[in-house]
Design a protein around this motif. Sequence first.
Motif, PDB file in Angstrom:
ATOM      1  N   ALA A   1      -4.627   1.674  -4.820  1.00 32.88           N
ATOM      2  CA  ALA A   1      -3.440   1.238  -4.068  1.00 32.88           C
ATOM      3  C   ALA A   1      -3.660  -0.112  -3.382  1.00 32.88           C
ATOM      4  O   ALA A   1      -3.122  -0.392  -2.328  1.00 32.88           O
ATOM      5  CB  ALA A   1      -3.020   2.284  -3.043  1.00 32.88           C
ATOM      6  N   GLN A   2      -4.445  -0.981  -4.019  1.00 35.24           N
ATOM      7  CA  GLN A   2      -4.666  -2.299  -3.414  1.00 35.24           C
ATOM      8  C   GLN A   2      -3.645  -3.321  -3.888  1.00 35.24           C
ATOM      9  O   GLN A   2      -3.548  -4.397  -3.335  1.00 35.24           O
ATOM     10  CB  GLN A   2      -6.074  -2.787  -3.724  1.00 35.24           C
ATOM     11  CG  GLN A   2      -7.118  -1.903  -3.072  1.00 35.24           C
ATOM     12  CD  GLN A   2      -8.487  -2.518  -3.137  1.00 35.24           C
ATOM     13  OE1 GLN A   2      -8.682  -3.637  -2.711  1.00 35.24           O
ATOM     14  NE2 GLN A   2      -9.432  -1.794  -3.666  1.00 35.24           N
ATOM     15  N   TRP A   3      -2.926  -2.980  -4.950  1.00 32.93           N
ATOM     16  CA  TRP A   3      -1.829  -3.851  -5.351  1.00 32.93           C
ATOM     17  C   TRP A   3      -0.761  -3.012  -6.011  1.00 32.93           C
ATOM     18  O   TRP A   3      -1.025  -1.887  -6.444  1.00 32.93           O
ATOM     19  CB  TRP A   3      -2.286  -4.968  -6.280  1.00 32.93           C
ATOM     20  CG  TRP A   3      -3.046  -4.529  -7.491  1.00 32.93           C
ATOM     21  CD1 TRP A   3      -4.399  -4.542  -7.649  1.00 32.93           C
ATOM     22  CD2 TRP A   3      -2.510  -4.002  -8.713  1.00 32.93           C
ATOM     23  NE1 TRP A   3      -4.747  -4.055  -8.876  1.00 32.93           N
ATOM     24  CE2 TRP A   3      -3.612  -3.718  -9.558  1.00 32.93           C
ATOM     25  CE3 TRP A   3      -1.226  -3.744  -9.177  1.00 32.93           C
ATOM     26  CZ2 TRP A   3      -3.468  -3.196 -10.837  1.00 32.93           C
ATOM     27  CZ3 TRP A   3      -1.067  -3.215 -10.455  1.00 32.93           C
ATOM     28  CH2 TRP A   3      -2.192  -2.947 -11.276  1.00 32.93           C
ATOM     29  N   VAL A   4       0.441  -3.543  -6.083  1.00 32.64           N
ATOM     30  CA  VAL A   4       1.516  -2.827  -6.741  1.00 32.64           C
ATOM     31  C   VAL A   4       2.285  -3.812  -7.614  1.00 32.64           C
ATOM     32  O   VAL A   4       2.405  -4.992  -7.277  1.00 32.64           O
ATOM     33  CB  VAL A   4       2.437  -2.148  -5.707  1.00 32.64           C
ATOM     34  CG1 VAL A   4       3.034  -3.168  -4.753  1.00 32.64           C
ATOM     35  CG2 VAL A   4       3.560  -1.367  -6.389  1.00 32.64           C
ATOM     36  N   ALA A   5       2.762  -3.314  -8.754  1.00 35.01           N
ATOM     37  CA  ALA A   5       3.525  -4.175  -9.652  1.00 35.01           C
ATOM     38  C   ALA A   5       4.890  -4.459  -9.038  1.00 35.01           C
ATOM     39  O   ALA A   5       5.473  -3.613  -8.373  1.00 35.01           O
ATOM     40  CB  ALA A   5       3.699  -3.492 -11.002  1.00 35.01           C
TER      41      ALA A   5
ATOM     42  N   VAL B   1       1.622  -7.747  -6.729  1.00 37.79           N
ATOM     43  CA  VAL B   1       1.429  -8.361  -5.425  1.00 37.79           C
ATOM     44  C   VAL B   1       0.427  -7.529  -4.622  1.00 37.79           C
ATOM     45  O   VAL B   1       0.340  -6.310  -4.788  1.00 37.79           O
ATOM     46  CB  VAL B   1       2.786  -8.485  -4.685  1.00 37.79           C
ATOM     47  CG1 VAL B   1       3.373  -7.128  -4.358  1.00 37.79           C
ATOM     48  CG2 VAL B   1       2.670  -9.320  -3.422  1.00 37.79           C
ATOM     49  N   GLY B   2      -0.360  -8.203  -3.802  1.00 37.36           N
ATOM     50  CA  GLY B   2      -1.316  -7.502  -2.942  1.00 37.36           C
ATOM     51  C   GLY B   2      -1.412  -8.210  -1.597  1.00 37.36           C
ATOM     52  O   GLY B   2      -1.051  -9.388  -1.474  1.00 37.36           O
ATOM     53  N   VAL B   3      -1.862  -7.475  -0.570  1.00 37.01           N
ATOM     54  CA  VAL B   3      -2.025  -8.058   0.761  1.00 37.01           C
ATOM     55  C   VAL B   3      -3.516  -8.337   0.977  1.00 37.01           C
ATOM     56  O   VAL B   3      -4.356  -7.491   0.680  1.00 37.01           O
ATOM     57  CB  VAL B   3      -1.510  -7.091   1.852  1.00 37.01           C
ATOM     58  CG1 VAL B   3      -1.748  -7.674   3.236  1.00 37.01           C
ATOM     59  CG2 VAL B   3      -0.037  -6.795   1.647  1.00 37.01           C
TER      60      VAL B   3
END
Lengths: 499, 338
Positions: free
Chosen positions: B121-125, B257-259
Amino acid sequence: MLLPLAYLVIRAAEADPAQLASLIFRTRNLVLLHNTVLLTIGVVAATTVLAVPLAWLVVRTDIPARRAITLLSVLPLSVPGYVMAFALLGLGGNYGFMARVFNISLPRPSGYWGALVALSLYCFPYVFLNVRASLSGLDASLEESARSMGHGPARVVLRVILPHLRPALFSGWLIVAIYVLGDFGAIALMRYEVFSYAIYSQYAGAFDRVYAAWLSLMLLALALIPVVMEGRLLARARFARTGTGVARRIRRTALGVWRLPALLFVALAFAASIGLPFGMLGYWLSLSSPWAELPRVARAFLFSAGAAAPAAMAAVFIAVPLAYLRVRYPSALSRATERIVYVGYALPPLALALAMVFFSLRAARPLYQSLPLLVAAYVISFLALATGPIRAALLQAPRRLEEAARSLGLSPLAAFVRTVVPLLRRGMLASMVLVFVITMKELPITFLLAPTGYTTLSVAVFSRTSEALLAEAAPYAAAIVLFSSLFVGLLLRYEGRGE
Amino acid sequence: MLSITRRIVCVVMLASLSVAAFAAASAEAEEITLYSGRGESLVDPLIRRFESESGIRVRVRYAGTAELAVLLAEEGERTPADLFWGQDAGALGSLAAAGLLAELPTQLVDGIPDIYVSTTAQWVATSGRARVLAYSPERVSAEEQPASVFDLTKPRYRSRVGWAPTNGSFQAFVTAMRVAYGEELTLQWLRDMRANDTQVYRNNTALVEAIAAGEIDFTITNNYYLLRFLANDPDYPVEQRFFEDRDIGNLVNVASVGVLRSSNRFDAAVRFVEFLLSPEAQRYFTDTVNEYPVIAEVPPNAALESFQRLLLASPRIDLDSLEDLQGTLELLRQSGAL
């Protein structure tokens, strides 16, 4: 200049030897190297064939519309490489311009010849500017003496003019050669595989900095071969006029029956180098709605010019003393300093930008992603472009003038400003144009080092073409070409007024 | 020298004034910094919507996805960026592997199909793009159509296929093949493709153009490139289709995208991610950008296969496993494709 080198060495040292060996000692690298060298030599030859006759026609003959020809010979510099490549590619093929408009399906250019043509068409102005500056600074009395001693026109060219063009030719060739070594965009579109392929795929494919650093160092080593060669060849030559009195005005050769073939050559050269890309841009523009984008284009232009203009001026101000030391006080040290500018130019720009990121984050945090740092990176990268024309002009400036000024009581600085600077004017202008125009097109350094939100024209073009929105990119690409052209035109006009 | 200098100085001063104004304007409201590998003309309308809805200002650095990934790796903890939005999962995966991304809140990624979220869960499409087979309808007959991407090595396709080995989405596809079929088979496929005189191009745009130009008859590419050509020119002489269901050639890759973990504006950054996953933004990706939505409740785009069809056709691959690009590059080099 040495900072980026240090960075590359730091990164390269992190490599794992086994993996490194498999990356570097591949037979395919030899193929890539072979292709790279072939292409470099080809482009150098082709640009010379284009540029030298143009420069000679403009400076030494009575060909009409000399000012326009000069302008047009410099303009291709403002064309981004991918525009040139797309224009060439867009001509041929089943669905290309020729097929759709005239129903002729030409094969699309590709491979070695495609890359050669695309690169030559926008690199030849480097040679042109250098040769032109040198030709117009040449004292005509030299040729006249040669003629009076019974040499025919051909022999004069061979024995007097060409040898004096050597510094200009060499520095033009050097710029072109290193450019070709590092170029990726146009070459990849033409499907010719060269060494920069390997570096690009390492950064862009694997997001890897370590092995890319090794490849960058290899490319740098390759680029230093012509740099050293040029240094050797020019080491002991002298080119300034030593005679007393005023330099003779150039006498223009009447072209006579050669007028038509000469004009034909000029027309052909410009049809390819300017007609093609401008036509392509015009076609793209017609697909887009440029007026709606106008405010954004204007803003992006201000950003572009706001970085490119200071970079051009700074480069010239640094290049003058460097070239001066090299020419007036030749020593191992001054030679080395002058050569070192080519390190910045030969470095893959992405590696250079990463080096600036690395050091500024550690040593000068407030400068990070600020305009001054961006300008500094441009200067490091393109200083080599500025030194060529200035050095060529300086080599023609007689030392005696300065000595006379000194003997009249001027300080060394004042003597320099009042005697040498006027003679350097042409060279300095050429330098400024070169740096400004290439900076307008630059991408990787701008990506990494521009202040966040500082979207320049070239970034705007990229961020549209990368999404396959060619028409949307057109107004920005056109703005790059347009403003670069205006800048070139402005300088040439000023230069003309000085005569 | 003077007049020209004066003119240049004018330009510079104008430019730096505008820069200063621009810096001052950005000093007020809460503000996040986005590194975007997605292009400005697609992203900017979304950013404006988000800014007016949330009151959060977004500063955007536009550049190539690869350049930004390398830049973020170089910046490390010192990065001014709060968010990274890239064109492919591999770029995000490499940052996740380097420990530079923060975990996203679970309620954010709940209900999004597995193929669209990193397992950690470190990035999501933010949108999906399918790999497809593009072909020339003039030169390719129905029975000539290959069923699988593995068929492209057959003699009948000799010299007729194009690919782009330096392209990120192609490399992600090769990584997926390695994960699904192992190194040996993938290497064999790459070698056979090379031996079958597969033509090399720069990128997806060039591949599609090469079919139109008549240089090649087939290519494996992403689904949206052709759609953008068709938007400008409905007669464009290229068509595309999926291979048979579950074929690795139908891999769904993502823009994602990731934070950044170093961000101290995590909440604002998460709000932006939330916005990108909202029906409003998803509809924009589907309708305007011709990509697949990541949530079901978006009306389908007529130019695209349905969302359900896509989930059927796509192979089961964990996108997180696509992060080993170094291995893929090595394989590509061994085969001589790079």
